[in-house]
Write an enzyme that holds these catalytic residues in place. Structure first.
Site, PDB file in Angstrom:
ATOM      1  N   GLY A  14      54.447   4.086  29.646  1.00 48.15           N
ATOM      2  CA  GLY A  14      53.232   3.595  28.994  1.00 48.15           C
ATOM      3  C   GLY A  14      53.005   2.091  29.067  1.00 48.15           C
ATOM      4  O   GLY A  14      52.284   1.538  28.239  1.00 48.15           O
ATOM      5  N   ASN A  16      51.245   0.500  31.254  1.00 42.79           N
ATOM      6  CA  ASN A  16      49.803   0.285  31.515  1.00 42.79           C
ATOM      7  C   ASN A  16      48.979   0.572  30.260  1.00 42.79           C
ATOM      8  O   ASN A  16      48.015  -0.134  29.975  1.00 42.79           O
ATOM      9  CB  ASN A  16      49.322   1.151  32.677  1.00 42.79           C
ATOM     10  CG  ASN A  16      49.702   0.558  34.019  1.00 42.79           C
ATOM     11  OD1 ASN A  16      49.096  -0.424  34.461  1.00 42.79           O
ATOM     12  ND2 ASN A  16      50.734   1.103  34.656  1.00 42.79           N
ATOM     13  N   LYS A  89      50.563  15.018  35.796  1.00 45.92           N
ATOM     14  CA  LYS A  89      50.000  16.335  36.085  1.00 45.92           C
ATOM     15  C   LYS A  89      48.709  16.183  36.868  1.00 45.92           C
ATOM     16  O   LYS A  89      48.000  15.173  36.700  1.00 45.92           O
ATOM     17  CB  LYS A  89      49.703  17.084  34.780  1.00 45.92           C
ATOM     18  CG  LYS A  89      50.946  17.411  33.990  1.00 45.92           C
ATOM     19  CD  LYS A  89      51.642  18.615  34.579  1.00 45.92           C
ATOM     20  CE  LYS A  89      53.017  18.782  33.964  1.00 45.92           C
ATOM     21  NZ  LYS A  89      53.762  19.878  34.533  1.00 45.92           N
ATOM     22  N   ASN A 105      42.444   6.286  38.041  1.00 46.37           N
ATOM     23  CA  ASN A 105      43.911   6.354  38.078  1.00 46.37           C
ATOM     24  C   ASN A 105      44.461   5.083  38.704  1.00 46.37           C
ATOM     25  O   ASN A 105      43.779   4.425  39.490  1.00 46.37           O
ATOM     26  CB  ASN A 105      44.331   7.564  38.935  1.00 46.37           C
ATOM     27  CG  ASN A 105      45.836   7.717  39.010  1.00 46.37           C
ATOM     28  OD1 ASN A 105      46.556   7.575  38.023  1.00 46.37           O
ATOM     29  ND2 ASN A 105      46.346   7.992  40.211  1.00 46.37           N
ATOM     30  N   HIS A 107      47.681   3.801  41.070  1.00 43.47           N
ATOM     31  CA  HIS A 107      48.732   4.337  41.946  1.00 43.47           C
ATOM     32  C   HIS A 107      49.539   3.168  42.530  1.00 43.47           C
ATOM     33  O   HIS A 107      48.958   2.151  42.937  1.00 43.47           O
ATOM     34  CB  HIS A 107      48.077   5.157  43.072  1.00 43.47           C
ATOM     35  CG  HIS A 107      49.090   5.799  43.956  1.00 43.47           C
ATOM     36  ND1 HIS A 107      49.784   6.932  43.585  1.00 43.47           N
ATOM     37  CD2 HIS A 107      49.571   5.443  45.167  1.00 43.47           C
ATOM     38  CE1 HIS A 107      50.637   7.251  44.544  1.00 43.47           C
ATOM     39  NE2 HIS A 107      50.529   6.361  45.518  1.00 43.47           N
TER      40      HIS A 107
HETATM   41  C1  GRF Z   1      52.679   3.229  37.352  1.00 44.70           C
HETATM   42  O1  GRF Z   1      53.507   2.602  38.287  1.00 44.70           O
HETATM   43  C2  GRF Z   1      51.501   3.878  38.035  1.00 44.70           C
HETATM   44  O2  GRF Z   1      51.163   3.270  39.229  1.00 44.70           O
HETATM   45  C3  GRF Z   1      51.984   5.271  38.304  1.00 44.70           C
HETATM   46  O3  GRF Z   1      52.828   5.585  37.229  1.00 44.70           O
HETATM   47  C4  GRF Z   1      53.386   4.395  36.688  1.00 44.70           C
HETATM   48  C5  GRF Z   1      53.165   4.424  35.223  1.00 44.70           C
HETATM   49  O4  GRF Z   1      53.827   3.374  34.575  1.00 44.70           O
HETATM   50  N1  GRF Z   1      50.870   6.166  38.454  1.00 44.70           N
HETATM   51  P1  GRF Z   1      53.621   3.163  33.016  1.00 44.70           P
HETATM   52  O5  GRF Z   1      53.929   4.482  32.319  1.00 44.70           O
HETATM   53  O6  GRF Z   1      52.226   2.723  32.783  1.00 44.70           O
HETATM   54  O7  GRF Z   1      54.634   2.106  32.644  1.00 44.70           O
END
Ligand code: GRF
Length: 188
Positions: A14, A16, A89, A105, A107
């Site tokens: 989490g 982000n 998912k 999203n 990535h």
């Molecule tokens: C991130 O690196 C994102 O690019 C990928 O999953 C990771 C999630 O990280 N889709 P966080 O849970 O936000 O720390």
């Protein structure tokens, strides 16, 4: 400014989510996070939601009709946009359509390169010289929707998976808010 209502989907750390929660406190950031959805009741990210007093919905993705339940919550909280942030998912085509494709999203690669999982190991195996992150709209193709923002860096010699992850996440925390601003300011 009238903010749009956002829902963030997570499965794990989490970081982000934490960053978006922090940013959304700025009066001129275009979204306000009203709901967090997690398929993992143990997701560390849920603690950030609690800290900011954001309601959390834990979903059981093996239950056939779980998406209908989620859609009802999205309506209840008048959600305009879904931000996937480490949600592990796949979102069904039907769900995307019901939600008018307003799902984005982040990535950890420079899409269209390295779609899917185990990104960092594959990047190192391929001896790429540059990598980064991408924020994109979600469509029915895995990591295949329209790109909104990308940030990149050069890979140093002897980099390992953990270095790449750290450096990529620093950029993710810049790119995700920027992409959201771009969507709402420029009517992207
Ligand atoms: C991130 O690196 C994102 O690019 C990928 O999953 C990771 C999630 O990280 N889709 P966080 O849970 O936000 O720390």
């Amino acid at each position: 400014m009238v903010k749009k209502n956002a829902c963030v989907f997570i499965s794990g750390e989490g970081s982000n989510l934490k960053n978006l929660l922090k940013r959304s406190r700025d009066y001129n950031f275009p979204i306000s996070i009203k709901l967090v959805v997690s398929n993992n009741p143990e997701a560390k990210g849920l603690n950030f939601a609690k800290k900011y007093s954001i309601p959390c919905l834990i979903v059981n993705t093996s239950f056939r009709f779980f998406e209908t339940g989620v859609l009802n919550y999205l309506k209840k909280y008048r959600i305009n946009i879904i931000c996937l942030a480490g949600y592990m998912k796949v979102i069904s085509k039907k769900f995307l359509k019901s939600f008018n494709n307003q799902v984005i999203n982040i990535h950890p690669s420079l899409l269209p390169k390295f779609k899917g999982l185990n990104t960092f190991k594959r990047i190192l195996d391929k001896k790429e010289i540059k990598t980064g992150c991408t924020v994109h709209f979600v469509n029915e193709k895995l990591d295949g929707g329209r790109i909104i923002a990308q940030k990149s860096f050069y890979i140093t010699i002897n980099s390992n998976v953990s270095d790449l992850k750290k450096r990529t996440q620093v950029l993710e925390h810049i790119a995700y808010p920027e992409a959201i601003i771009k969507i709402f300011r420029a009517n992207y």
